[in-house]
Design a protein around this motif. Structure first.
Motif, PDB file in Angstrom:
ATOM      1  N   UNK A   1      -9.296   4.907   2.221  1.00 38.71           N
ATOM      2  CA  UNK A   1      -8.572   4.104   1.817  1.00 38.71           C
ATOM      3  C   UNK A   1      -9.281   3.007   1.776  1.00 38.71           C
ATOM      4  N   UNK A   2     -10.157   2.407   2.711  1.00 41.68           N
ATOM      5  CA  UNK A   2     -10.867   1.146   2.556  1.00 41.68           C
ATOM      6  C   UNK A   2     -11.978   1.332   1.291  1.00 41.68           C
TER       7      UNK A   2
ATOM      8  N   UNK B   1      -1.822  10.714   0.343  1.00 36.79           N
ATOM      9  CA  UNK B   1      -2.825  10.640  -0.991  1.00 36.79           C
ATOM     10  C   UNK B   1      -4.237  10.569  -0.483  1.00 36.79           C
ATOM     11  N   UNK B   2      -4.829   9.553   0.356  1.00 36.99           N
ATOM     12  CA  UNK B   2      -6.089   9.288   0.698  1.00 36.99           C
ATOM     13  C   UNK B   2      -6.486  10.625   1.265  1.00 36.99           C
TER      14      UNK B   2
ATOM     15  N   UNK C   1       3.343   8.983   6.202  1.00 32.39           N
ATOM     16  CA  UNK C   1       2.813   7.554   5.767  1.00 32.39           C
ATOM     17  C   UNK C   1       2.479   7.931   4.202  1.00 32.39           C
ATOM     18  N   UNK C   2       2.968   7.500   3.240  1.00 29.23           N
ATOM     19  CA  UNK C   2       2.788   8.073   1.834  1.00 29.23           C
ATOM     20  C   UNK C   2       1.346   8.085   1.328  1.00 29.23           C
TER      21      UNK C   2
ATOM     22  N   UNK D   1       0.755  -1.232   0.015  1.00 33.45           N
ATOM     23  CA  UNK D   1      -0.037  -0.072   0.035  1.00 33.45           C
ATOM     24  C   UNK D   1       0.806   1.340  -0.132  1.00 33.45           C
ATOM     25  N   UNK D   2       2.191   1.002  -0.018  1.00 33.31           N
ATOM     26  CA  UNK D   2       2.981   2.482  -0.039  1.00 33.31           C
ATOM     27  C   UNK D   2       2.745   3.218  -1.063  1.00 33.31           C
TER      28      UNK D   2
END
Length: 513
Positions: free
Chosen positions: A480-481, A458-459, A453-454, A374-375
């Motif tokens: 994210x989910x 974004x999220x 946390x990359x 997930x990175x």
């Protein structure tokens, strides 16, 4: 196997399409004139009558405009015959041990190869039997003697019934312990028909690849069970660990340590120094996901040690790293990599270089070091030219070299080997998948350094664009989910397009949806 009535199929009973098992698209309408006046019983006499009708309908031109319609009519007849008839006729045509390929898979009965072999509409069918025979014979010889004897007896009985013209209605031939899911062959046949080719010749290679590797696959997964320790959560909760040594010999840019539990088993520990446990939770989640969809892998857990919080997994002794040359991979390893790629994309793990796969002494292939799960989620692409770790001097994912070798004809690769994993993902409900990944977002939300946390950043941006305001941590986690479920649900479409592009061939994953 007893007696029974005979099935009869007249021109009027052929309907509007053919069975997929015979390799004819349902939309192809049979030409009634090709079978007019015929009654085709499921035995040798009926087959000969059908062959004559087909020959008459074609007029000797197997590739003329009327050929697909005639082929559809013949295919409809053959598809409806009992398995015992198909096995018997296959034996008469030289197809030995055809029962090895009989399964109740997508074709709904006997294998597409059997149906093609006995179908008079396919003049190339007999020529392909030699190749199929070689692979079936190879697998047959690996079976226990008593199973071989049973198969031979049933095949001989099937042939006798067909020759005598007394085929029992609906009788079944026993399936050996080694069965074959014919999805790949059916799919290839459908593709060839979309391009106007009414035969199974293009599908034979996919069948052969699968048939030849049946036992190879079984041995592969047996080795996984034997050599890759399974540690359930209940057992892990009872373990205590003591430090043994640094694992500098394992390479990599990050520090690793070897710990031992109270039973003497060694574990590999990787500290999560920068994310407060979010990276470790992502690696653990990737492990759970792989296990859930049937892929071999080591169990990864999150724990605290004197070296900090991080991920820990059983250390596999005497395992070797996978080489970088795809032409040296075994058929089982090629299949394993195709399936593993589905998991890598689903979990946005782009560090799947060749030395992140290990081969156990027994030949089992296992993916390790999934700390980048997930990175790059949210910016990544399913493409051969997407290699984010290139800027760090890292090697590309091993899948890329494999696909290029397959495109160049150096490696035999069947994209339909990805389907079982794709289907396994589709069986996971969104609710269950969210719970599998929830520890990842919870670790990120509680991390004092979540801005580093990359994927979180974004999220956060995506959620703000969607909602129109600065989102809360809970709303970022929900983003994210939500996107993770979207990726899970689009795997079939994504990989059909991807394989079609990188392998330069039409790939249709729509069957069975």
């Amino acid at each position: 196997m007893g007696g029974g009535g005979k099935k009869k199929h007249s021109a009027a009973g052929l309907g509007g399409g053919a069975g997929l098992g015979a390799g004819i698209a349902p939309s192809a309408a049979p030409d009634a004139s090709a079978v007019a006046g015929g009654s085709f019983t499921p035995d040798l006499a009926g087959y000969q009558a059908l062959s004559q009708a087909v020959s008459k309908g074609y007029g000797g031109d197997y590739y003329g405009p009327v050929a697909p319609k005639v082929a559809a009519g013949a295919a409809k007849v053959v598809s409806s015959w009992p398995e015992v008839t198909l096995v018997g006729l296959g034996k008469k045509k030289g197809l030995k041990h055809a029962v090895l390929s009989v399964s109740g898979g997508a074709a709904g009965g006997a294998s597409p190869v059997l149906k093609a072999a006995v179908n008079p509409a396919y003049p190339d069918g007999t020529a392909a039997i030699g190749e199929v025979n070689e692979n079936a014979e190879h697998d047959f010889q690996e079976l226990p003697p008593q199973v071989q004897s049973s198969i031979e007896e049933k095949e001989k009985a099937a042939e006798d019934f067909v020759v005598a013209g007394v085929t029992p209605d609906g009788a079944a031939v026993a399936v050996s312990p080694v069965t074959l899911d014919p999805v790949a062959l059916v799919q290839k046949a459908r593709e060839s028909l979309k391009n106007g080719v009414a035969n199974l010749k293009l599908g034979i290679s996919e069948f052969s690849q699968k048939a030849k590797g049946i036992l190879d696959v079984l041995r592969f997964f047996e080795k996984v069970r034997e050599e890759v320790p399974r540690v359930a959560p209940e057992e892990f909760s009872t373990l205590t660990f003591s430090f043994k040594r640094e694992a500098k010999d394992l390479g990599g840019v990050h520090t690793k340590y070897i710990y031992a539990d109270q039973h003497g088993r060694e574990w590999l520990f990787k500290p999560d120094k920068h994310s407060g446990g979010a990276v470790a939770e992502a690696e653990s989640a990737a492990s759970r996901v792989a296990r859930r969809v049937g892929q071999p892998g080591v169990d990864v857990y999150v724990t605290e040690t004197p070296h900090g919080k991080g991920s820990v997994q059983p250390f596999l002794k005497d395992a070797k790293k996978l080489g970088s040359d795809p032409t040296a991979f075994s058929p089982a390893q090629v299949r394993a990599l195709v399936r593993e790629h589905v998991v890598s994309w689903a979990t946005s793990e782009h560090d799947a270089k060749h030395d992140n796969f290990i081969v156990t002494p027994g030949g089992a292939l296992v993916g390790v070091d999934k700390g980048q799960a997930f990175k790059y989620f949210g910016e990544d692409r399913l493409s051969l030219d997407y290699h984010p770790n290139k800027v760090h001097g890292a090697e590309e994912p091993v899948y890329y070299a494999l696909y290029r070798a397959a495109r160049e004809g150096k490696v035999k690769l069947n994209p339909y080997d990805a389907l079982p994993v794709i289907e396994a993902f589709e069986k996971i409900s969104d609710g269950e998948y969210r719970e599998m990944l929830r520890p990842v977002v919870e670790a990120a939300m509680s991390s004092p350094s979540k801005d580093q946390i990359a994927w979180w950043k974004r999220m956060e941006k995506f959620a703000e664009q969607r909602l129109g305001y600065k989102p809360s941590d809970q709303e970022v986690a929900e983003e994210f989910l939500r996107r993770a479920c979207e990726r899970k649900n689009s795997l079939r479409k994504d990989f059909a397009e991807f394989f079609g592009k990188v392998l330069n061939t039409a790939v249709d994953f729509s069957y069975g949806q």
